[in-house]
Design a protein around this motif. Structure first.
Motif, PDB file in Angstrom:
ATOM      1  N   GLU A  32     -19.958 -78.393  60.928  1.00 49.20           N
ATOM      2  CA  GLU A  32     -19.651 -77.378  59.925  1.00 49.20           C
ATOM      3  C   GLU A  32     -18.488 -76.471  60.333  1.00 49.20           C
ATOM      4  O   GLU A  32     -17.961 -75.715  59.515  1.00 49.20           O
ATOM      5  CB  GLU A  32     -20.885 -76.503  59.668  1.00 49.20           C
ATOM      6  N   ILE A  33     -18.090 -76.511  61.592  1.00 47.55           N
ATOM      7  CA  ILE A  33     -17.088 -75.590  62.122  1.00 47.55           C
ATOM      8  C   ILE A  33     -15.680 -76.024  61.720  1.00 47.55           C
ATOM      9  O   ILE A  33     -15.354 -77.210  61.724  1.00 47.55           O
ATOM     10  CB  ILE A  33     -17.207 -75.513  63.660  1.00 47.55           C
ATOM     11  N   VAL A  34     -14.847 -75.043  61.358  1.00 49.76           N
ATOM     12  CA  VAL A  34     -13.436 -75.316  61.082  1.00 49.76           C
ATOM     13  C   VAL A  34     -12.751 -75.588  62.417  1.00 49.76           C
ATOM     14  O   VAL A  34     -12.751 -74.720  63.299  1.00 49.76           O
ATOM     15  CB  VAL A  34     -12.760 -74.131  60.385  1.00 49.76           C
ATOM     16  N   PRO A  35     -12.170 -76.777  62.619  1.00 52.20           N
ATOM     17  CA  PRO A  35     -11.619 -77.118  63.926  1.00 52.20           C
ATOM     18  C   PRO A  35     -10.324 -76.379  64.246  1.00 52.20           C
ATOM     19  O   PRO A  35      -9.650 -75.837  63.359  1.00 52.20           O
ATOM     20  CB  PRO A  35     -11.376 -78.631  63.825  1.00 52.20           C
ATOM     21  N   VAL A  36      -9.987 -76.384  65.525  1.00 49.96           N
ATOM     22  CA  VAL A  36      -8.818 -75.669  66.016  1.00 49.96           C
ATOM     23  C   VAL A  36      -7.550 -76.097  65.299  1.00 49.96           C
ATOM     24  O   VAL A  36      -6.724 -75.257  64.907  1.00 49.96           O
ATOM     25  CB  VAL A  36      -8.684 -75.872  67.544  1.00 49.96           C
ATOM     26  N   HIS A  37      -7.364 -77.410  65.085  1.00 50.18           N
ATOM     27  CA  HIS A  37      -6.108 -77.855  64.481  1.00 50.18           C
ATOM     28  C   HIS A  37      -5.963 -77.376  63.039  1.00 50.18           C
ATOM     29  O   HIS A  37      -4.848 -77.126  62.574  1.00 50.18           O
ATOM     30  CB  HIS A  37      -5.969 -79.388  64.573  1.00 50.18           C
ATOM     31  N   VAL A  38      -7.083 -77.208  62.310  1.00 51.95           N
ATOM     32  CA  VAL A  38      -7.011 -76.681  60.946  1.00 51.95           C
ATOM     33  C   VAL A  38      -6.727 -75.177  60.972  1.00 51.95           C
ATOM     34  O   VAL A  38      -5.929 -74.669  60.172  1.00 51.95           O
ATOM     35  CB  VAL A  38      -8.305 -76.983  60.174  1.00 51.95           C
ATOM     36  N   LEU A  39      -7.366 -74.461  61.885  1.00 56.44           N
ATOM     37  CA  LEU A  39      -7.077 -73.029  62.024  1.00 56.44           C
ATOM     38  C   LEU A  39      -5.594 -72.801  62.295  1.00 56.44           C
ATOM     39  O   LEU A  39      -4.963 -71.927  61.698  1.00 56.44           O
ATOM     40  CB  LEU A  39      -7.913 -72.436  63.165  1.00 56.44           C
ATOM     41  N   LYS A  40      -5.044 -73.592  63.194  1.00 58.24           N
ATOM     42  CA  LYS A  40      -3.628 -73.453  63.540  1.00 58.24           C
ATOM     43  C   LYS A  40      -2.732 -73.780  62.348  1.00 58.24           C
ATOM     44  O   LYS A  40      -1.745 -73.085  62.079  1.00 58.24           O
ATOM     45  CB  LYS A  40      -3.298 -74.362  64.725  1.00 58.24           C
ATOM     46  N   ALA A  41      -3.097 -74.823  61.600  1.00 58.63           N
ATOM     47  CA  ALA A  41      -2.304 -75.213  60.435  1.00 58.63           C
ATOM     48  C   ALA A  41      -2.290 -74.114  59.381  1.00 58.63           C
ATOM     49  O   ALA A  41      -1.244 -73.774  58.814  1.00 58.63           O
ATOM     50  CB  ALA A  41      -2.833 -76.517  59.844  1.00 58.63           C
ATOM     51  N   VAL A  42      -3.452 -73.541  59.083  1.00 60.52           N
ATOM     52  CA  VAL A  42      -3.523 -72.455  58.102  1.00 60.52           C
ATOM     53  C   VAL A  42      -2.735 -71.244  58.597  1.00 60.52           C
ATOM     54  O   VAL A  42      -1.961 -70.632  57.858  1.00 60.52           O
ATOM     55  CB  VAL A  42      -4.996 -72.069  57.829  1.00 60.52           C
ATOM     56  N   ASP A  43      -2.928 -70.889  59.855  1.00 58.45           N
ATOM     57  CA  ASP A  43      -2.294 -69.711  60.434  1.00 58.45           C
ATOM     58  C   ASP A  43      -0.773 -69.803  60.404  1.00 58.45           C
ATOM     59  O   ASP A  43      -0.079 -68.813  60.136  1.00 58.45           O
ATOM     60  CB  ASP A  43      -2.789 -69.558  61.876  1.00 58.45           C
TER      61      ASP A  43
END
Length: 290
Positions: A32-43
């Motif tokens: 269920e966790i938003v992964p690091v690579h998606v967080l970085k992409a959004v940021d």
């Protein structure tokens, strides 16, 4: 909020810190966790990601990205806000939202939206009572089955709230000038379609009698998690009755505009106020109980 710093991300370790807050704040499974690579992409692609840090540790965060609707154009969708359990009640969540509002206003957005479980009273008090959101959309089982502790065993019905960050309602709510009504202020004016009764140690919903009135108060459990643990069947029944009531009123143009916390005969109770009014009137702070 002593020793708490609010800042943007700067390293991969920051993203990993956000992941750990997700894990601890919601007892969230890895799937269920938003992964690091998606967080970085959004940021790094124009989204919003702000950290709350204490003594070098990420203790909270707010994550959002840009949305678009034909009706309102571009807006900020606030996907997640999480704070470590030991930091709840410290004001971190509210400060993250206030900084999110500043960020959105500086980019000429008037609207921030997000979903939340309408049966979580603490979130209702925060969203409606402190921030001044409204709700006109309700989704049945929005996320399907979730496996975190908060959603265990219950359908994931959600409000989609609207935070009109430059409206008079929100400005005056944040300044403390425009406050939510007390239960005594609305008790004699509102219609109560969800009938409830005390059943041993908990209150349960017994029936639903909808009617079109100018001011409606929808009761929901004071503590849905406690009710679920004691009587899962009653918790689900209340969710289903509430679902029917909300869909009835929203389909007829009503707006959910306030959370009211009552203490009736020594028992704390939760209500949403639902009004037959235009969006402009609600955002100007016009109300039926004052």
């Amino acid at each position: 909020m002593e020793n708490v710093v609010f800042r943007r991300t700067s390293t991969i370790e920051d993203y990993k810190g956000v992941v750990e807050v997700m894990r601890e704040a919601w007892s969230m499974e890895t799937s269920e966790i938003v992964p690091v690579h998606v967080l970085k992409a959004v940021d790094e692609s124009g989204g919003f990601l702000l950290l709350a840090e204490s003594n070098g540790k990420v203790v909270g965060f707010a994550l959002g990205f840009i949305g678009y609707s034909e009706e309102y154009g571009y807006y900020l969708y606030s996907h997640m806000l999480g704070v470590l359990p030991e930091y709840r009640g410290t004001g971190i969540a509210q400060q993250l939202k206030l900084l999110q509002r500043e960020w959105a206003l500086s980019r000429k957005y008037d609207l921030v939206t997000w979903t939340f479980d309408p049966h979580q009273g603490r979130n209702a008090r925060f969203n409606f009572g402190k921030l001044g959101v409204i709700a006109r959309r309700f989704y049945v089982d929005y996320y399907g089955e979730l496996h975190d502790e908060l959603n265990r065993g219950l359908p994931t019905d959600r409000f989609m709230v609207e935070w009109w960050i430059n409206s008079r309602r929100v400005r005056e709510r944040l300044s403390g000038k425009y406050t939510p009504p007390s239960f005594d202020e609305i008790a004699g004016e509102a219609y109560f379609p969800i009938k409830t009764a005390r059943n041993g140690v908990v209150r349960i919903a017994t029936s639903l009698e909808v009617a079109e009135k100018d001011l409606v108060a929808l009761e929901f459990p004071y503590d849905i998690n406690k009710l679920r643990d004691i009587d899962l069947e009653s918790a689900i029944k209340w969710k289903l009755l509430f679902r029917d009531a909300v869909r009835f009123y929203l389909s007829r143009g009503y707006i959910i505009c306030e959370h009211v916390l009552g203490n009736i005969d020594g028992e704390p109770r939760n209500f949403y106020l639902v009004v037959k009014s235009s969006l402009d009137e609600v955002l100007e702070g016009n109300c039926l109980w004052r």
